[in-house]
Every structure is written in structure tokens, then in C-alpha cells.
Scaffold this motif. Sequence first.
Motif, PDB file in Angstrom:
ATOM      1  N   PRO A   1       2.747 -54.559 -22.151  1.00 32.85           N
ATOM      2  CA  PRO A   1       3.210 -54.498 -20.763  1.00 32.85           C
ATOM      3  C   PRO A   1       4.711 -54.249 -20.671  1.00 32.85           C
ATOM      4  N   VAL A   2       5.119 -53.448 -19.695  1.00 29.34           N
ATOM      5  CA  VAL A   2       6.541 -53.197 -19.470  1.00 29.34           C
ATOM      6  C   VAL A   2       6.976 -53.663 -18.078  1.00 29.34           C
ATOM      7  N   GLU A   3       6.031 -54.147 -17.293  1.00 27.66           N
ATOM      8  CA  GLU A   3       6.405 -54.719 -16.002  1.00 27.66           C
ATOM      9  C   GLU A   3       7.225 -55.994 -16.241  1.00 27.66           C
ATOM     10  N   LYS A   4       8.067 -56.310 -15.281  1.00 25.80           N
ATOM     11  CA  LYS A   4       8.855 -57.534 -15.441  1.00 25.80           C
ATOM     12  C   LYS A   4       7.902 -58.720 -15.531  1.00 25.80           C
ATOM     13  N   PRO A   5       8.059 -59.556 -16.572  1.00 27.97           N
ATOM     14  CA  PRO A   5       7.078 -60.621 -16.817  1.00 27.97           C
ATOM     15  C   PRO A   5       7.098 -61.682 -15.727  1.00 27.97           C
ATOM     16  N   PRO A   6       5.977 -62.380 -15.575  1.00 25.64           N
ATOM     17  CA  PRO A   6       5.885 -63.421 -14.549  1.00 25.64           C
ATOM     18  C   PRO A   6       6.562 -64.724 -14.950  1.00 25.64           C
ATOM     19  N   PHE A   7       7.176 -64.761 -16.109  1.00 33.18           N
ATOM     20  CA  PHE A   7       7.878 -65.953 -16.592  1.00 33.18           C
ATOM     21  C   PHE A   7       9.336 -65.584 -16.861  1.00 33.18           C
ATOM     22  N   GLY A   8      10.164 -66.589 -16.912  1.00 30.55           N
ATOM     23  CA  GLY A   8      11.573 -66.391 -17.239  1.00 30.55           C
ATOM     24  C   GLY A   8      11.928 -67.109 -18.526  1.00 30.55           C
ATOM     25  N   ILE A   9      13.162 -66.960 -18.961  1.00 27.42           N
ATOM     26  CA  ILE A   9      13.592 -67.596 -20.205  1.00 27.42           C
ATOM     27  C   ILE A   9      13.529 -69.113 -20.093  1.00 27.42           C
ATOM     28  N   ALA A  10      13.744 -69.653 -18.889  1.00 31.62           N
ATOM     29  CA  ALA A  10      13.659 -71.104 -18.696  1.00 31.62           C
ATOM     30  C   ALA A  10      12.233 -71.600 -18.920  1.00 31.62           C
TER      31      ALA A  10
ATOM     32  N   SER B   1       3.443 -49.444 -30.167  1.00 30.36           N
ATOM     33  CA  SER B   1       3.079 -50.063 -28.896  1.00 30.36           C
ATOM     34  C   SER B   1       4.270 -50.564 -28.084  1.00 30.36           C
ATOM     35  N   VAL B   2       5.483 -50.596 -28.670  1.00 27.33           N
ATOM     36  CA  VAL B   2       6.607 -51.196 -27.947  1.00 27.33           C
ATOM     37  C   VAL B   2       7.456 -50.123 -27.282  1.00 27.33           C
ATOM     38  N   ALA B   3       8.085 -50.527 -26.190  1.00 25.23           N
ATOM     39  CA  ALA B   3       8.884 -49.611 -25.378  1.00 25.23           C
ATOM     40  C   ALA B   3      10.364 -49.736 -25.695  1.00 25.23           C
ATOM     41  N   HIS B   4      11.098 -48.686 -25.349  1.00 27.21           N
ATOM     42  CA  HIS B   4      12.549 -48.729 -25.275  1.00 27.21           C
ATOM     43  C   HIS B   4      12.930 -48.357 -23.846  1.00 27.21           C
ATOM     44  N   TYR B   5      14.132 -48.757 -23.451  1.00 21.37           N
ATOM     45  CA  TYR B   5      14.527 -48.620 -22.053  1.00 21.37           C
ATOM     46  C   TYR B   5      15.913 -47.996 -21.964  1.00 21.37           C
TER      47      TYR B   5
ATOM     48  N   PRO C   1       5.888 -40.385 -18.514  1.00 19.73           N
ATOM     49  CA  PRO C   1       5.876 -39.451 -17.369  1.00 19.73           C
ATOM     50  C   PRO C   1       5.707 -40.152 -16.030  1.00 19.73           C
ATOM     51  N   GLU C   2       5.188 -41.378 -16.036  1.00 22.18           N
ATOM     52  CA  GLU C   2       4.944 -42.089 -14.779  1.00 22.18           C
ATOM     53  C   GLU C   2       5.949 -43.207 -14.515  1.00 22.18           C
ATOM     54  N   LYS C   3       6.709 -43.606 -15.545  1.00 23.49           N
ATOM     55  CA  LYS C   3       7.638 -44.731 -15.407  1.00 23.49           C
ATOM     56  C   LYS C   3       8.989 -44.301 -15.946  1.00 23.49           C
ATOM     57  N   LYS C   4       9.821 -43.798 -15.088  1.00 23.67           N
ATOM     58  CA  LYS C   4      11.117 -43.290 -15.492  1.00 23.67           C
ATOM     59  C   LYS C   4      11.987 -44.421 -16.042  1.00 23.67           C
ATOM     60  N   GLY C   5      12.708 -44.113 -17.103  1.00 24.58           N
ATOM     61  CA  GLY C   5      13.572 -45.105 -17.727  1.00 24.58           C
ATOM     62  C   GLY C   5      12.911 -45.870 -18.850  1.00 24.58           C
ATOM     63  N   ILE C   6      11.605 -45.622 -19.072  1.00 24.09           N
ATOM     64  CA  ILE C   6      10.853 -46.293 -20.131  1.00 24.09           C
ATOM     65  C   ILE C   6      10.387 -45.237 -21.131  1.00 24.09           C
TER      66      ILE C   6
END
Length: 374
Positions: free
Chosen positions: A21-30, A273-277, A364-369
Motif C-alpha cells: 500500500p502507498v496510501e497514507k497509513p491509518p496509524f501514526g508513529i505514536a 513491491s516497494v515504492a519510491h516517492y 501512471p495513475e498515482k503521480k509522484g509514486i
Amino acid sequence: MGAGGRMNETATKRDVFKHVPVEKPPFGIADLKKAIPPHCFKRSLSTSFYYLIRDLCAIFSLYYIANNYIYHLPQPFSFLAWPAYWILQGSIMVGLWNIVHDCGHHGFSDYPWLDDTIGLIFHSLVLTPYFSFKYSHRTHHANTSSLEKDENWVPKLKNDTWFVEVLMNPVGNLMMLAFRLVFGYPGYFMFNLHGRIYKGFPSHFNPLGPIFNDSERAQIWLSDAGVVAVLYGLYRIGNKTGFQWLLYMYGYPLVVMCMFFMLFTYLNHNHPSVAHYDSREWDWLRGALATVDRDYGILNTIFHDEPNAHVVHHLFSAIPHYHIVEATQAVKPVLGEYYNYDDTPIFKAIVRETKNCLFIEEDPEKKGIYWFSK
């Protein structure tokens, strides 16, 4: 403390080519920190010294055996004994290197001056510029998987890789793998090979170079002095004992150490499987999660679990190595699909990644990824 190959034995099997997944995760570092037992963040001076002394004793014991027994073996027995010594000694040296790597993250003790003193001494002994690596590695952790600012294993865009057609074949893959393993370690520290593009001369041995800021340059000189002092000591030893003896006892194990270092750092940061940004999408948490835990079997313990618990290391880099497996187990339920683990046998994985991780292309569908593309 050391989980060996068992740490992720219950991990769910999945298609290793499936994008994480590359969407912002539902958890934070805390949330992740809350899931980890508090004692995992505590440094123990006695425990850190135990591992340091244990590795030093293992290194000296192997040296004693080689110098007093292997060196006097007749052929063909020596043809088998020497490579075994080089591999074993080089593996232990990787473990020692990783303990000292904890020093650079202030994970060895509660005393920064002690961490830096131990780091300078023992990294110099394996010809690694301690402060230079400490500062560039800090930048790597602060910008993991950022195409503009990451320090290590920055992938090439397809349009920028003039060598793609040369390497996209079995012979080219083999040449790239051999070059990476043999020359990658000195190439990185001397010329920032596989690193970020800078103007000027981005060598870890160049105190005036663009990798460092003005407040760090005096310590870069100190790192250089440490490496030069060790090189001079090795030269004196070689003159006295013979350079063949020095090569067999120290040189070849050092080469093995460097090759293992390149192997596991490459595999932790290169995976289909991993992304760069780029700057449009990058944020610290998703960048830190774009790393991969691998299974090295018994070497997990010898390497002090750095390669098989690398995801948590990027999330909480000051956790000492002797707590990192427990911390990984604690955060896995929170990470869910964002946790990337691959138990592909290491030899198969390095061949596969060398073939499949030559360059990246934008989604092609998610610019910047960006994803690795065959």
C-alpha cells in the motif's frame, strides 16, 4: 534476543511482486511506539558491552585458529580451511560492524561520547569512516525512499539509465551483481556509488564535500585520521609479517564483510513491491515503511538481526539491536499490510532483484509514486 530465521515464520504468504500500500497509513508513529514494550527503547550498557566483547572474542578466536593451525596446514586441506575462515570471520565482522552502527544511532549507551568513542575505534578498524557514515546515514534515515534526498540505493529512472539495454540480460545481470558485491562498499565510501547525486566530490573521505555541513567537517577529518592510522598500522604489520599473511588474516575477511554489507543493505531497500516517492508524494512514515525484512537463517543472529528487522530500525533507529526483534513482533499487527517481509532464499532473492530492480517508472495513475519495472 536473536530470533534467527524464526522471527517471521508465521507471516502470511503473498505475491512478492504485489505492490504494498502507498496510501497514507491509518496509524501514526505514536501508535507504533505505543505498541512496543517500553523496555525495548532502553539501552543497557552492560548488554551492549556483552555483545561487543562476545564478537571480539569470536574474532580473536578465529584469528588464533587460523594463525596457529590453518596457516600451517598442507594442501589440499588449506584450500578448504581458508575460505571457511574468511567467510566465518567476515560474518562476525559484519556483526561487529552492526553493533558499532548502533553507536551512530546513539543506541549503544546513554552516553553519546562513549558511543562515538567506541564507534570511531571499531569502525576505523574495519576501514569505515565513522562520523562520515554517521552523518550520511542520518540523512538516509530522515529521507528514506525520497528520490531527491535519500542517501542510499537511490534508483535510476528508466529515462536516465543509459546502461539498461546492456544489463537486461543474464550476463549483464551477473556483471552488475559481481560489481556491486565486490566494489560497492569501497565505491560508496570513496565516490558515493549508489548514493544521491551531488555537485562537487561527494566522498565520505572528503571533509569539504557536499555530503556534510560546516558543523560536521572537523569530525570528518577525525574519521579520516582514524582510517589512515589503521592503514598505517596494517602497512607496518604487513612489512613485518608479510603481506600475504595480512591478506589471508585480515584482507579477505574484510572483503567478505563488505560483500555481506552490500548484500543485506541492497536487499533491505530494493524489492519489486516497494515504492519510491518524489517530493510531491514523499512523507517520512511511508518512506520508512518502504523497506523490507529478509530472512538470513543463522546469519540473522550473527548479524544481530539488523537485516531481518530493518523495518522497525527505520521507524525507531535508536532501539538497540537486542530489542529489535521483539519490537518488530509488537508492531506487526499495527502495520498490517504495510509491513513488508520476504522469506525468499537469499541467493534467489539477490538474483531476482538484480534482474527486476534495474530502474523505476512513475505509476501512471498515482503521480509522484514510482515502482521498479522489469
